[in-house]
Write a protein that holds these residues in place. Structure first.
Motif, PDB file in Angstrom:
ATOM      1  N   SER A 110      44.820  38.242  36.282  1.00 35.57           N
ATOM      2  CA  SER A 110      45.262  37.131  35.404  1.00 35.57           C
ATOM      3  C   SER A 110      46.827  37.326  35.121  1.00 35.57           C
ATOM      4  CB  SER A 110      44.573  37.157  34.201  1.00 35.57           C
ATOM      5  OG  SER A 110      43.237  37.218  34.250  1.00 35.57           O
ATOM      6  N   GLU A 133      37.376  32.312  31.144  1.00 34.55           N
ATOM      7  CA  GLU A 133      37.296  33.374  30.410  1.00 34.55           C
ATOM      8  C   GLU A 133      37.847  33.518  29.055  1.00 34.55           C
ATOM      9  OE1 GLU A 133      37.801  36.700  33.085  1.00 34.55           O
ATOM     10  OE2 GLU A 133      36.380  36.076  34.512  1.00 34.55           O
ATOM     11  N   ASP A 189      40.497  31.120  37.081  1.00 34.90           N
ATOM     12  CA  ASP A 189      40.267  32.485  36.621  1.00 34.90           C
ATOM     13  C   ASP A 189      39.135  32.420  35.750  1.00 34.90           C
ATOM     14  OD1 ASP A 189      40.557  34.926  35.641  1.00 34.90           O
ATOM     15  OD2 ASP A 189      42.498  34.773  34.915  1.00 34.90           O
TER      16      ASP A 189
HETATM   17 MG    MG Z   1      41.451  38.308  33.757  1.00 32.14          MG
END
Ligand code: MG
Ligand code: TYD
Length: 469
Positions: A110, A133, A189
């Motif tokens: 990330s 997430e 992501d």
């Molecule tokens: Mg991540």
């Protein structure tokens, strides 16, 4: 639904079967086949509303063109500005290209993509970061911690792929000139959190990941958006649903690190736009990931004291030479079948090299355990490390160290011959740059003009190399 449409997909390997059975015919997993929507049901995904994939003339929007009319300059790679990332990408992001970035949780995926996105935006491109997430707050606080400008960065917290495609389509630049000139990047992501309303199965399963990725890929191709998919790696070291994703994307990158090291290696395992074995190196700092411009320096042991069993070699990972330390430990075995263990290099090749050492070097290790390790957590796939591995083993067996300023490289043949390797001169120059004054190298790799500060010992055979030591 017609009979031809029924299909069952394995949740383990992604294999598609027309009939259900208790065991997957591909990977052998039990009870893993789940009924899917039909192969003809694809029309549903064209609902996104984006302008791509136009259907003209009633049948299809595609046209047959003469090869000589294809314009190569139409899709140049656009550098992200993170040099080590651009290196593995093969120059940068290509419009419409899909990149899968795999790696363990917490490795920095990330962080890397947020930094890349900020760079793209700073260069006039547009970027949408979709998080499935983390909350928007978490993403923004990371950006702040990294000292990234928030201006221009667009965020979306969403896991439903139809909604993402609709939002992303709305975010597209309207002016035609902008559409062509500026990089457009969409970060997902992660892809494992995505789900599509087309399927009833739970998010995270292979079918959901595959269908979601497929819709995002179609969007990227149709709009010329560069799509970056984050993928988590399972305990076994494979991307969840690896086969189904790896063939759908243009580039597969793995982000990895040795335990407790702050260095991060990013490596292309597949790349339609560049060399597949390219490697980029980052260091994780308090202010995010920093590219490491001179990787040889970090992989060489800093101790300065050379110990038996330790040999420095020069490999060539992708387009640049990299100096690595190969260590061997050869020790009396009390097993009937002594161990051969290789970390960072191929186990079978080690067995082969030991056989060559026995036959052509007259040195036997049949009653010895042999352990070989490449320092720094790097994997050497090149045969150029052969000679270094054998020399390290002999050095450990004899308990005699090499003089510390010696590098060794060369491929070993089954006849005991030392074969030349690509880019020999470049490797030798890298060695001099890092203070080495002696090189044991294949004769055919010795450059015509001497290299200042380097004594080259040319060898034709393994026996010759051992003699020189
Ligand atoms: Mg991540
Ligand atoms: P992250 O990018 O969240 O990893 P991933 O997306 O692959 O799961 O990175 C998480 C780790 O990186 C975390 O343990 C903290 C560390 N980190 C730093 O050391 N420095 C930083 O500037 C940032 C943002 C993270």
């Amino acid at each position: 639904m017609s009979k031809a449409r029924a299909r069952h997909q394995c949740q383990e390997c992604g294999h598609v079967a027309s009939r259900w059975s208790g065991q997957c015919p591909e990977c052998g997993a039990w009870n893993s086949l789940v009924e899917q929507i039909g192969g003809g049901g694809r029309a549903a995904s064209a609902r996104g509303g984006y302008a791509g994939g136009v259907t003209a003339g009633g049948v299809t929007g595609s046209v047959v063109v003469a090869a000589e009319n294809v314009d190569l300059a139409a899709e140049p790679a656009q550098a992200t500005g993170l040099a080590e990332l651009d290196r593995v990408l093969g120059g940068g992001l290509v419009p419409g290209a899909v990149v899968l970035l795999g790696g363990d949780p917490g490795i920095g995926k990330s962080t890397l993509l947020l930094q890349a996105l900020a760079q793209v935006i700073a260069r006039g491109g547009s970027g949408l970061y979709v998080t499935g997430e983390e909350s928007l707050g978490q993403v923004v606080s990371r950006a702040d911690r990294l000292g990234l400008a928030r201006g221009g960065l667009r965020l979306l917290a969403e896991t439903q792929v139809e909604a993402i495609v609709a939002h992303a389509a709305r975010e597209q630049p309207k002016a035609q000139a902008e559409v062509v000139a500026k990089a457009k990047v969409l970060v997902i992501d992660s892809v494992q959190t995505m789900h599509t309303e087309l399927l009833g199965s739970a998010p995270g399963g292979v079918a959901q990941v595959r269908e979601s990725a497929a819709q995002l890929v179609r969007f990227a191709k149709a709009t010329g958006t560069s799509l970056l998919l984050v993928g988590h790696v399972t305990k076994e070291g494979a991307l969840a649903g690896p086969r189904v994703l790896e063939h759908m994307v243009d580039t597969v990158l793995y982000f990895e690190s040795e335990n407790s090291s702050r260095f991060r290696l990013i490596r292309a395992v597949k790349n339609r736009f560049g060399a597949a074995n390219e490697m980029g190196i980052f260091a994780m700092t308090e202010r995010g990931l920093r590219g490491v411009g001179n990787p040889s320096a970090i992989f060489l042991s800093r101790s300065g004291v050379n110990s038996p069993g330790s040999v420095v070699t020069v490999t060539r990972e992708g387009t640049r030479p990299l100096m690595l330390e190969v260590q061997a430990l050869v020790d009396q075995s009390n097993l009937g079948n002594p161990r051969r263990l290789a970390v960072g290099t191929d186990q079978n090749r080690l067995a082969m090299l030991l056989a060559v050492l026995h036959r052509h070097g007259g040195i036997t290790a049949h009653d010895q355990d042999v352990f070989v390790n490449v320092v720094g957590g790097v994997r050497v796939s090149e045969t150029a490390a052969d000679l270094a591995i054998v020399v390290a083993a002999v050095s450990s067996l004899r308990d005699r160290a090499l003089t510390s300023a010696t590098v060794v490289f060369g491929e070993l043949g089954l006849a005991g011959e030392v074969r030349p390797v690509p880019s020999g001169e470049e490797r030798l120059r890298e060695a001099v740059k890092h203070g080495f004054d002696t090189a044991i190298a294949p004769r055919a790799n010795v450059p015509k003009r001497p290299i200042a500060g380097l004594r080259i010992v040319p060898v034709d055979t393994l026996a010759e190399a051992l003699e020189q030591l």
